[in-house]
Each structure stands twice: as structure tokens, then as C-alpha cells.
Write a protein that holds these residues in place. Structure first.
Motif, short mmCIF file in Angstrom:
data_model
loop_
_atom_site.label_atom_id
_atom_site.label_comp_id
_atom_site.label_asym_id
_atom_site.label_seq_id
_atom_site.Cartn_x
_atom_site.Cartn_y
_atom_site.Cartn_z
N LYS A 106 0.82 -1.21 0.00
CA LYS A 106 0.00 0.00 0.00
C LYS A 106 0.86 1.27 0.00
O LYS A 106 0.42 2.32 -0.47
CB LYS A 106 -0.93 0.00 1.21
CG LYS A 106 -2.00 -1.09 1.17
CD LYS A 106 -2.89 -1.01 2.41
CE LYS A 106 -3.95 -2.09 2.38
NZ LYS A 106 -4.81 -2.05 3.60
N ASP A 107 2.07 1.16 0.54
CA ASP A 107 2.94 2.33 0.59
C ASP A 107 3.30 2.82 -0.81
O ASP A 107 3.54 4.01 -1.02
CB ASP A 107 4.22 2.01 1.36
CG ASP A 107 3.98 1.82 2.86
OD1 ASP A 107 2.84 2.02 3.31
OD2 ASP A 107 4.94 1.47 3.57
N LYS A 122 0.50 4.94 -2.05
CA LYS A 122 0.54 6.21 -1.31
C LYS A 122 1.59 7.13 -1.92
O LYS A 122 1.36 8.33 -2.11
CB LYS A 122 0.87 5.96 0.16
CG LYS A 122 -0.20 5.23 0.95
CD LYS A 122 0.30 4.96 2.37
CE LYS A 122 -0.68 4.12 3.17
NZ LYS A 122 -0.16 3.81 4.53
N THR A 132 7.18 2.13 11.55
CA THR A 132 7.08 2.26 10.10
C THR A 132 6.48 3.60 9.69
O THR A 132 5.97 3.75 8.58
CB THR A 132 6.23 1.12 9.50
OG1 THR A 132 4.92 1.16 10.06
CG2 THR A 132 6.86 -0.24 9.80
N LEU A 133 6.56 4.58 10.59
CA LEU A 133 6.00 5.89 10.29
C LEU A 133 6.98 6.70 9.45
O LEU A 133 7.58 7.69 9.90
CB LEU A 133 5.64 6.64 11.58
CG LEU A 133 4.80 7.91 11.37
CD1 LEU A 133 3.43 7.57 10.78
CD2 LEU A 133 4.64 8.67 12.68
N ASN A 135 4.09 7.53 4.98
CA ASN A 135 2.95 7.14 5.79
C ASN A 135 2.42 8.30 6.63
O ASN A 135 1.20 8.43 6.82
CB ASN A 135 3.33 5.96 6.68
CG ASN A 135 3.40 4.66 5.91
OD1 ASN A 135 2.65 4.45 4.98
ND2 ASN A 135 4.32 3.79 6.29
N LYS A 173 0.28 10.68 4.37
CA LYS A 173 -1.01 10.11 4.02
C LYS A 173 -1.93 10.03 5.24
O LYS A 173 -3.13 10.31 5.14
CB LYS A 173 -0.83 8.72 3.40
CG LYS A 173 -0.24 8.74 2.01
CD LYS A 173 -1.07 9.59 1.04
CE LYS A 173 -2.47 9.04 0.79
NZ LYS A 173 -3.24 9.87 -0.18
N ASP A 174 -1.38 9.66 6.38
CA ASP A 174 -2.20 9.63 7.60
C ASP A 174 -2.79 11.00 7.89
O ASP A 174 -3.96 11.13 8.29
CB ASP A 174 -1.36 9.18 8.80
CG ASP A 174 -1.02 7.71 8.78
OD1 ASP A 174 -1.60 6.97 7.95
OD2 ASP A 174 -0.16 7.30 9.58
#
Length: 681
Positions: free
Chosen positions: A101-102, A105, A177-178, A182, A185-186
Motif C-alpha cells: 500500500k505504501d 501512497k 514504520t511511520l 505514511n 497520508k495519515d
């Protein structure tokens, strides 16, 4: 302590992604898992597409920079485009795609970046005035990197709004994994746990996963400064919040910067290092004496008195092991005569309950409605270091001894209404400062300031109702302060080694032959380690120059991190005779101890002799290492102001080699003689 046990028919899911109860496996220093973890292998087609789009965005950024070179207001918005490029470039270069998914993103972020670049080039920036979930960026003074932050802009916001807005800070939880991909997108898909009506919410990246310590701490204030450039923020309605690792950050910001916030609402997390690691991590601690001292930099329990001036509402789940943090803070506050409000989520683990959130919001909203008092009549302040030296109108300028508790209790009109009455301990310098329009003292009279029972006449307030008075303690007597030019520890120039990495710094690479090959090889390896791990843990690229290329501007503006020895590093050679270490081919002498230069190297921090307003550091990056990445409570300075390293013992996940001497400089930057300097570990 006032505990409120709230029963809710609905228990919310955990608010922090990737929270992990670190097990005993993470206590094995000889077997450390990598952080960030290793990413997945990318399909060649995905890599090619990402690289092509990244290159296109890079060209677009260059075009914007050229087109807007004479339009500084618009050019100042370029970091809002660069954050997209930086996020994907970092992930591609260092293998930080952690699942399929990354990739999607990253592709979307690149499209957004190109769209913003095209808009900015045409002279527009719609995101600068839009409500909703916005991601932005700023250029950090520390290393010149572009750092991201997220912002919830209220629907009520308009650039022409007649009022200033409340702003809440939300510090995020632990997320190994931030990555920047990520995070961005978060911040575009989730407003977060708390979104007060008619309020901005700042989500700092905090430079990844360090509990907002060191550079992560400075990140928050740099992001706040950037927001102030774009939005009308009410300085008296700033709220500090966070949960889990973010709750730890919230405790830290509340007690270290009590005069910034109208209120603080920490949830879970940790509030100090030693007890948390024993309880949560099941770790057997064997700290050196100086590590114990350095815990006082971030252990919030020792600063609990500062919450006298910062209204606080704590939260814990009833069954959460991280309730330990608030319980310890409650005890520390009780020792100060303060009953802490502690909202308890009944039956809850590591998450908020619905009813708890309602109760927390009720209390915080009430506090914020009243607003921060910028000049409270009474200030209670404690610190262990001049890095944290201010609360409202009271600033500590000198300590009798660093890492011992210093305290100030100040009543603005306590001296029979004629001026402040102040009691201190372990303090040798004070500034009392009230901004324009807020000083209640009579502008026609010299205030009679009483400090520790002594009366000292101070300057009158000015006609704009501002007031500044400075005092110093000399031979046990307080008097008006005078700068005598002595080299002393002061705010931002007090150590330890890690302090150099909280401001602009430059790695200075040696180009000459080493005095001793073994030490030269060690220094080269450690410099590589420092540069690599700065990127991994603090998400920036360290500036690097050869020793002969250091400019006057570098000396004026940056802390210089000098690698090598006086023979290999030309800049170190210039200042070697002005440092408190004597380093020749045969010996390294620091204080009363001398060591064989063939196998020993000094690491240290000291005011730069060519610019005493900045540091030089010898042969060290930030001082916590791989083992400490596994739990955020470990991520505190591990070396004091100076140390001697035996390079015959190879670097480990905890130390750069065997430490054979270590200690702090005294308040005049001389090696202390009142403590043991040997690390027995």
C-alpha cells in the motif's frame, strides 16, 4: 490526586498505530532489530514509475524556484511542495516501503506535489487558505532539511477572520514504520483523536519516532513558528496533547515549557526513564553515574512543580501498564502539594474510552475558555539544566551546579507590593521580564526586588508597561547583573554533547593524516555511523564539509562537529590549544587523567574558541545508539560533556567503545574535580 473512573458502554479502538509492548527480547543489546525495519522489495516497474515521477517533481520544484526568485512571499511556500518530494525520495533511496500500500501512497503524493508545484508556479497556493486536513513543510534550522507537519484547519477558518484561533498540538504514538510517506497520508485521511470546534490541530512529525526528544523537540517549535506565519493563532490558547509515546511527549513539553500552554492533557506514555523501563520493559538497569544524572534532562517527575503554572488533565486506561506514568506524576505532584486530575477509562487498556474523552474535553475546554494568564502573580519553577530555564516572567540564567535541582518561587508583588519576592536554590543568575502592556508595577518607581531575603533595587518599568531586570549572585550576595565576559554555562551553551544537535550543526570531515591510524579509522567509522543514524532516527541529511572548507559563516551560525584529531582536522588544529584537552601523538590528557593516544580518543562538547556563542563537538554524534531505539524511554543522552573512549574495544549497540573517563564540565567549562570520572561498565 483526583481520579475520575469513567465507565463507557463503548470502548474505542487503540488510537495509536503500531504500539507494541516491547518484550524482553528487546533487552538483548547483542541482538538488536533494526529501526526503521527493513522494507519490502519493490517491483522494478513500480520503482521506475516512482523514480520517473520523482524526477518530474524535482524538475518542477527547480522551475518554481527559478520562476519565483523575485517573489519571496510565494517562494516561502516551496517547502509545502518539497515535503512530497522528500518523502518519496527518502523511501526510495533507503528501502522504506513497508507494504504494498505504501507504493500507491507514494504515487499519490507525487501527483499532489506536482499539482502544488504547478499551482505555485502560477502564483497561487490554494492550500494556504483552505480548511480541512492540510500537510505542510518548513526548512529546519538544524540541518537544512524540509520537515513535514500535519494540520487540521477548522471549517470556520478564513484568512479574513477577525479573531485568533485556539491551537491544539497532538503528539503521535510510536510507529516504527511511520515514514514520511505514511505520515503525510495519515495526516490527509485522519483528523486525529481530538478535533475541537473552531480550533487548529497541529500534528508534528517530530522527526519520526523519538518521543519528541532532542531534534524531535525542536521540530514542534519550528512547526509552530511556521504556522504562525500563515494563520492567526491565539498564543494564550495553545493546548498540548498526546497519547502513548505522544503522551510521554506531552508530559515533557508541559513540564519543560510550562509558560507556553494554556493546558496539557497527557494520555498514557512514560514520564521518566528508570521506573518505566523496569515496569514496562522488564529491564535490569545498570546505568553509569553520569547516565543517572542525564536522566534528569527528560525525567518529568523532577520537573513536576512546573505544573503549578500549567493546568493539566491526565488520562490512563484502568488496565493499561502505561498508567504507571501518570501514577508517578501524581505522586510527584502530591509532594508539591498539588492534587492531579487523573481521568481513568474504566476497564480500558491502551486506549481512550468515549466517556473519558467527553470528560477530558469538558475540563480542557473550560481551561482554554479562560485562557493562559501571560503574567501570573506567582511562578513556581524548577530545572536541572539551563536548556530549560524559563517559566513566564522568570528566567534562570545561571546555576550553581548543573544536574542538581534548581528552584525559583516568585511572587510578582510579594515584597509588600513594592516589587517581586523571590526564593531560590541552586540559582546564580535571574532575569525577570514582562512584555509590553502587562507589567503591574508602578512605572514611576524602582521596584524593590527581594531575593532570598536580600533587597536589590531594579530598573523602573518603561512607559509601554514592559519591564526587564537582571540579577546575579556573587559570593553569596545578589546584585544587578553585569556581563563580565567570562566563559560560563548559559542557556543553549550548557551541554551535554547531545545539545549540539538541537540547533544548526555542521559535520567537519578531516582531510589530513591521523596522529594514530587506529584512532583515525575509528573516527572515520563513527562519523559514518553518526551521519547514517542521523538520517534514520532524525530524518535529515547532516551537512558535511571538509575541514579546509569551513567558512566564517559556518563558524558564526553553526555548531561544528569535528572528526579526527589535531593533525588530521585543520579546524581542530586551529583551536587545539584553547580546549581543555591536551592531545598529542603520545597522550590524551583531560583533567587529572592521561591516556595512551594510540588507543584513546576524546569525545566532548565545548564552546567554540573562535565563536563562544556556538559549540564544537569532538568525535561524536547524538549519544544514544541502536539498543536505545527499541524503547523511547531509553532515547536520552548517554554521554555527558566529555568522555575518553578506548578504541581497542569495538563500538557496540550501546557505546562507541569502552568509556574509561567521563564527566561534566563545571559552570565555567572546566572539568569537575568533585566526582569520579570512571565508568565501571
Amino acid at each position: 490526586m483526583t481520579s475520575l473512573r469513567l465507565i463507557s458502554p463503548m470502548i474505542l479502538l487503540a488510537v495509536v498505530s503500531l504500539v507494541r509492548a516491547d518484550g524482553v527480547a528487546d533487552n538483548a543489546a547483542n541482538k538488536v532489530r533494526p529501526i526503521p525495519p527493513k522494507g519490502i522489495a519493490l517491483a522494478e516497474s513500480d520503482r521506475n514509475v516512482l523514480q520517473d515521477e520523482l524526477d518530474s517533481l524535482g524538475r518542477a520544484i527547480d522551475d518554481v524556484r527559478s520562476t519565483l526568485k523575485d517573489k519571496p512571499r510565494l517562494l516561502a511556500l516551496l517547502p509545502d511542495v518539497q515535503v512530497f518530494h522528500g518523502a518519496v525520495a527518502t523511501a526510495l533511496a533507503h528501502g522504506e516501503f513497508f507494504n504494498a500500500k505504501d507504493v500507491a501512497k507514494a504515487k499519490d503524493l507525487l501527483k499532489q506535489g506536482i499539482a502544488r508545484a504547478e499551482e505555485l508556479r502560477s502564483g497561487r497556493a490554494s492550500w494556504d487558505a483552505a480548511p480541512g486536513l492540510i500537510v505542510r513543510g518548513y526548512v529546519s534550522k538544524i540541518d537544512g532539511s524540509v520537515q513535514p507537519y500535519g494540520l487540521v484547519v477548522p471549517a470556520s477558518y478564513s484568512p479574513s477572520a477577525p479573531h485568533r484561533y485556539r491551537l491544539d498540538v497532538w503528539c503521535h504514538g510510536r510507529g516504527e514504520t511511520l515514514s514520511e510517506v505514511n505520515f503525510l497520508k495519515d495526516r490527509q485521511t485522519s483528523p486525529g483523536e481530538f478535533t475541537p470546534t473552531d480550533a487548529f490541530v497541529l500534528h508534528p512529525y517530530g522527526r519520526y519516532c523519538n518521543a519528541n526528544k532532542l531534534a524531535g523537540e525542536i521540530d514542534l517549535f519550528e512547526a509552530l513558528d511556521d504556522i504562525r506565519k500563515h494563520y492567526p493563532i491565539d498564543e494564550n490558547r495553545l493546548v498540548m496533547r498526546g497519547f502513548s509515546m505522544g503522551g510521554a511527549a506531552c508530559w515533557q513539553f508541559a513540564v519543560h515549557y510550562p509558560s507556553v500552554w494554556a493546558a496539557a492533557a497527557p494520555g498514557a506514555g512514560f514520564s521518566e526513564t528508570p521506573d518505566f523501563l523496569k515496569v514496562f520493559q522488564n529491564e535490569t538497569l545498570q546505568p553509569s553515574w553520569y547516565e543517572k544524572s542525564l536522566w534528569r534532562m527528560y525525567d518529568c517527575t523532577g520537573y513536576a512543580a512546573n505544573l503549578f503554572n500549567c493546568p493539566t488533565v491526565a488520562y490512563s486506561g484502568e488496565k493499561d501498564s502505561q498508567k504507571q506514568a501518570a501514577d508517578l506524576m501524581a505522586k510527584a505532584l502530591a509532594d508539591e502539594g498539588i492534587d492531579m486530575v487523573h481521568v481513568i477509562g474504566a476497564g480500558a487498556g491502551h486506549h481512550y474510552t468515549r466517556d473519558a474523552k467527553i470528560e477530558i474535553n469538558r475540563r480542557i475546554d473550560s481551561i482554554v475558555d479562560a485562557g493562559r494568564d501571560p503574567v501570573p502573580a506567582r511562578v513556581v519553577f524548577t530545572t536541572y539544566t539551563l536548556r530549560y530555564n524559563r517559566s513566564f516572567w522568570v528566567q534562570v540564567d545561571g546555576l550553581a551546579k548543573h544536574w542538581e535541582r534548581a528552584r525559583v518561587e516568585a511572587d510578582l508583588l510579594g515584597n509588600q507590593g513594592a516589587g517581586p519576592k523571590i526564593e531560590t536554590s541552586n540559582v546564580t543568575g535571574l532575569t525577570l521580564e514582562i512584555p509590553a502592556g502587562l507589567c503591574p508595577l508602578d512605572v514611576r518607581k524602582h521596584p524593590k526586588v527581594q531575593i532570598d531575603g536580600q533587597h536589590v533595587e531594579a530598573p523602573r518599568p518603561l512607559s509601554d508597561r514592559s519591564w526587564t531586570a537582571r540579577f546575579q549572585k556573587v559570593d553569596g550576595k545578589w546584585r544587578a547583573a553585569a556581563d563580565d565576559g567570562r566563559l560560563v554555562k548559559r542557556h543553549g551553551l550548557q551541554g551535554p554533547i547531545d545539545d549540539a544537535f538541537m540547533d544548526s550543526f555542521l559535520m567537519v570531515r578531516p582531510t589530513g593524516p591521523a596522529l594514530n591510524a587506529k584512532v583515525g579509522d575509528w573516527a572515520a567509522t563513527e562519523m559514518g555511523h553518526a551521519v547514517d543514524h542521523w538520517r534514520r532516527q532524525f530524518r535529515g541529511d547532516a551537512r558535511i564539509k571538509d575541514d579546509k572548507d569551513v567558512t566564517d559563516a559556518d563558524i558564526a551560525d553553526r555548531n561544528l562537529i569535528l572528526w579526527g584529531d589535531p593533525n588530521s582536522n585543520a579546524y581542530l588544529a586551529k583551536i587545539a590549544d584553547k580546549l581543555p584537552v591536551q592531545w598529542t601523538k603520545d597522550g590524551v590528557k583531560l583533567g587529572a587523567e592521561t591516556h595512551d593516544a594510540g588507543r584513546h580518543v576524546p569525545v566532548m562538547i565545548y564552546p567554540n574558541p573562535l565563536n563562544p556563542k556556538r559549540y564544537v563537538v569532538l568525535n561524536s554524534g547524538f549519544t544514544f545508539r541502536e539498543y536505545d531505539y527499541l524503547n523511547n524511554a531509553r532515547q536520552v543522552p548517554k554521554l555527558p560533556d566529555f568522555a575518553i573512549v578506548d578504541v581497542d574495544s569495538p563500538p557496540t549497540s550501546r557505546v562507541p567503545g569502552r568509556i574509561v573517563q567521563a564527566g561534566f564540565f563545571d559552570e565555567e567549562w572546566k572539568p569537575r574535580t568533585d566526582e569520579s570520572h570512571v565508568d565501571a561498565r
